[in-house]
Motif scaffolding. Structure first.
Motif, mmCIF file in Angstrom:
data_model
loop_
_atom_site.group_PDB
_atom_site.id
_atom_site.type_symbol
_atom_site.label_atom_id
_atom_site.label_comp_id
_atom_site.label_asym_id
_atom_site.label_seq_id
_atom_site.Cartn_x
_atom_site.Cartn_y
_atom_site.Cartn_z
ATOM 1 N N ALA A 238 -4.531 -1.348 -4.368
ATOM 2 C CA ALA A 238 -4.531 -0.605 -5.630
ATOM 3 C C ALA A 238 -4.894 0.860 -5.384
ATOM 4 O O ALA A 238 -5.778 1.155 -4.582
ATOM 5 C CB ALA A 238 -5.530 -1.228 -6.597
ATOM 6 N N LYS B 229 -5.918 -7.467 -3.654
ATOM 7 C CA LYS B 229 -5.407 -6.564 -4.695
ATOM 8 C C LYS B 229 -6.139 -5.228 -4.645
ATOM 9 O O LYS B 229 -5.542 -4.163 -4.810
ATOM 10 C CB LYS B 229 -5.609 -7.184 -6.082
ATOM 11 C CG LYS B 229 -4.490 -8.074 -6.535
ATOM 12 C CD LYS B 229 -4.703 -8.423 -7.992
ATOM 13 C CE LYS B 229 -4.054 -9.739 -8.333
ATOM 14 N NZ LYS B 229 -4.377 -10.180 -9.678
ATOM 15 N N ASP B 230 -7.470 -5.296 -4.444
ATOM 16 C CA ASP B 230 -8.270 -4.063 -4.433
ATOM 17 C C ASP B 230 -7.872 -3.138 -3.292
ATOM 18 O O ASP B 230 -7.948 -1.911 -3.423
ATOM 19 C CB ASP B 230 -9.765 -4.410 -4.305
ATOM 20 C CG ASP B 230 -10.232 -5.325 -5.419
ATOM 21 O OD1 ASP B 230 -9.954 -5.002 -6.585
ATOM 22 O OD2 ASP B 230 -10.850 -6.364 -5.125
ATOM 23 N N THR B 231 -7.452 -3.729 -2.162
ATOM 24 C CA THR B 231 -7.138 -2.885 -0.995
ATOM 25 C C THR B 231 -5.835 -2.113 -1.175
ATOM 26 O O THR B 231 -5.665 -1.056 -0.583
ATOM 27 C CB THR B 231 -7.028 -3.747 0.286
ATOM 28 O OG1 THR B 231 -5.990 -4.702 0.105
ATOM 29 C CG2 THR B 231 -8.324 -4.444 0.599
ATOM 30 N N SER C 246 -6.636 4.393 -5.774
ATOM 31 C CA SER C 246 -7.959 4.776 -6.309
ATOM 32 C C SER C 246 -7.818 5.629 -7.568
ATOM 33 O O SER C 246 -8.656 5.587 -8.461
ATOM 34 C CB SER C 246 -8.742 5.539 -5.244
ATOM 35 O OG SER C 246 -7.981 6.625 -4.763
ATOM 36 N N MET D 245 -14.263 -7.297 -1.920
ATOM 37 C CA MET D 245 -13.002 -6.739 -2.437
ATOM 38 C C MET D 245 -11.840 -7.627 -2.007
ATOM 39 O O MET D 245 -11.712 -7.959 -0.839
ATOM 40 C CB MET D 245 -12.787 -5.326 -1.894
ATOM 41 C CG MET D 245 -13.737 -4.301 -2.489
ATOM 42 S SD MET D 245 -13.583 -2.700 -1.677
ATOM 43 C CE MET D 245 -11.922 -2.238 -2.126
ATOM 44 N N TYR E 90 0.844 -1.206 0.000
ATOM 45 C CA TYR E 90 0.000 0.000 0.000
ATOM 46 C C TYR E 90 0.877 1.253 0.000
ATOM 47 O O TYR E 90 0.616 2.213 -0.730
ATOM 48 C CB TYR E 90 -0.921 -0.022 1.225
ATOM 49 C CG TYR E 90 -1.834 1.177 1.347
ATOM 50 C CD1 TYR E 90 -3.077 1.201 0.697
ATOM 51 C CD2 TYR E 90 -1.460 2.282 2.095
ATOM 52 C CE1 TYR E 90 -3.914 2.302 0.798
ATOM 53 C CE2 TYR E 90 -2.298 3.388 2.205
ATOM 54 C CZ TYR E 90 -3.517 3.392 1.562
ATOM 55 O OH TYR E 90 -4.342 4.487 1.666
#
Length: 519
Positions: A184, A180-182, A186, A177, A154
């Motif tokens: 990536a 990966k979504d956490t 925004s 989610m 992150y």
């Protein structure tokens, strides 16, 4: 990413990451530096050809969640004005420390496996070996769990972000989610340019190190990591099978010998001395023979090294300046920093603490030449709890916060020339102890220079001199002392010693005099 820190990558590769601390290398003696270098070489030799690994050095601007905290809360008493002044001084030093750069070091290793169940025991065994080998070097290390690894990713994909990383494994089932979504960003990535890319509002550039020097210096990596810039230095290292490496080098030696014979035939036909060979051929022949000798008899192995540098900056101008500075350091050591044109995305992915290399630019190196990139600079003294401020580390420029009572020896001594600030440093530490702890402070002060400070802090000043109103009674006895020994016999021993000192001379007290005092 799994909760225990195992990450599954494409191609059936499973990786784990270990974070390790620094040790004192830059300030060590030549003998100690040689010992650390040899230990680091042995550490690299541990990895075999089936175990690729990645060394990551992540430099990030520290934001609100800095590692350094001020531990002096206000108490609403008459000393709050002193606390306010001291705390503002501390905050200023923390803000200045290393220009707000947090440095972290990671080693990521992977094993190919069909399933997570197969990979996990092998990874745990390698992890235990890596931590043990680092411990033998005197390096503290710890494996990262899944949440901590996601936190590192992150920070890499959110440069300049002041938002803390928030994540819970329960959220995956609730929100749908994935991991990966956490991590990536925004604002997304933009890899449409040739030589730079964008992560949110930040600009980035990936370069690789082109090693041209015949000899490398252990200062190259250190000087790059000491820069006042956000960057990630990554070294992907793949060990070559020893037998295969020796066979390849032998093949090269044979090719060079064949070229020598061809040159000698040409010389005989042309009618000049066959011993006159092209300089390049002589150099290549000698280098190949030396390399073969290293691999066969000097405990050296062959590695394939990919060395990349990712610079990040809020503006393009600042980014170009940072890249130019890194290139200047490389050129000083006869190397070059080359931009990865059209491969910025692959370079950025390879810099993430995942253990995945998409950059196919490799340099063959022996153990010694790989180990010259020694990842150690200077150890930070940064303790929690009732730690006191002791100034700035001269090499890393970070504040030194230590609790002497937790160190191997709690004693301290100030040394310095006249007027260099010994008394001032002692008074500053005294104030820090007074504000941060509940410890008793006793000052023995022959010069009388601490009395005003003690009075300001509400302490008691006892003057002992021939004309002072205070007296010490050596025969005063306190009968309710705790402990096993009798206070009476302790006092008798003390008085015997005192009288012996007072009488002095060669003999001291006579036996009969000792008896009288004892009685």
């Amino acid at each position: 990413m799994y909760p225990d820190g195992v990450c599954q990558l494409p191609g059936g590769l499973f990786t784990k990451t270990v974070e390790y601390e620094d040790i004192n290398y830059s300030v060590a003696s030549t003998e100690d530096q040689s010992a650390i270098f040899n230990g680091w070489s042995a550490f690299l030799n541990y990895f075999d050809s089936a175990l690729p690994f990645q060394l990551s050095f992540v430099n990030r601007r520290s934001h609100a969640a800095s590692r350094y905290k001020v531990n002096i809360p206000m108490q609403a008493d008459e000393f709050d004005s002193i606390r306010g002044e001291f705390v503002s001084m501390l905050k200023g030093q923390i803000a200045k420390s290393n220009n707000g750069i947090d440095r972290a070091k990671y080693i990521t290793f992977g094993v190919p496996a069909g399933t997570l169940g197969e990979a996990r025991p092998r990874l745990e065994r390698v992890e235990a070996d890596v931590v043990g080998n680092l411990h033998r070097l005197g390096v503290q290390s710890r494996p990262l769990d899944g949440q901590e690894r996601l936190g590192v990713l992150y920070s890499q994909t959110h440069p300049g972000s002041r938002e803390p990383f928030r994540f819970s494994w329960k959220d995956i089932s609730r929100t749908g989610m994935g991991t990966k979504d956490t991590v990536a960003p925004s604002a997304g990535f933009d890899f449409s340019r040739v030589r730079t890319f964008k992560v949110g509002p930040y600009h980035g550039a990936v370069s690789y190190l082109q090693i041209l020097a015949s000899e490398l210096s252990d200062k190259l990596l250190r000087e790059i990591l000491e820069l006042d810039a956000e960057l990630t230095v990554t070294m992907h290292i793949q060990t070559v099978d020893q037998l295969k490496a020796i066979k390849t080098i032998k093949g090269k030696v044979s090719d060079i010998d064949k070229m020598k014979v061809e040159e000698q035939k040409k010389a005989i036909r042309a009618g000049y001395d066959p011993d006159i060979l092209p300089p390049d051929l002589i150099t290549f022949s000698k280098d190949a023979a030396d390399l073969l000798a290293d691999l066969q008899s000097r405990n050296e192995r062959m590695f394939l090294l990919t060395f990349t540098v990712v610079n990040m900056a809020p503006t393009l101008q600042r980014l170009e300046n940072d890249v130019f500075t890194v290139n200047g350091i490389a050129q000083k050591y006869n190397c070059a920093i080359k931009r990865l044109d059209w491969q910025q995305e692959q370079g950025f992915v390879s810099s993430l603490v995942l253990g995945y290399n998409e950059v196919e630019i490799q340099r063959g190196m022996t153990t010694s030449s790989t180990a010259i990139f020694v990842p150690f600079m200077t150890r930070e003294l940064r303790m929690g709890g009732q730690a006191l401020y002791y100034g700035m580390n001269a090499l890393s420029h970070n504040v030194i916060m230590a609790d002497r009572k937790k160190l191997k020896s709690a004693n301290g001594m100030y040394l310095g020339s006249t007027g260099s600030g010994k008394s001032f440093a002692a008074k500053r530490e005294l104030i820090n102890v007074f504000l941060a702890t509940k410890d008793r402070i006793i000052v023995v002060d022959p010069m009388g220079e601490y009395a005003p400070l003690v009075r300001r802090l509400g302490g008691q000043v006892i003057e002992i001199a021939p004309d002072s109103p205070h007296h010490i009674n050596p025969m005063d006895i306190q009968l309710d002392l705790g402990g096993d020994e009798s206070p009476l016999s302790m006092k008798a021993d003390f008085l015997l010693s005192l009288c012996e000192l007072v009488v002095g001379g060669k003999e001291g007290l006579q036996p009969i005099e000792k008896t009288v005092i004892d009685r």
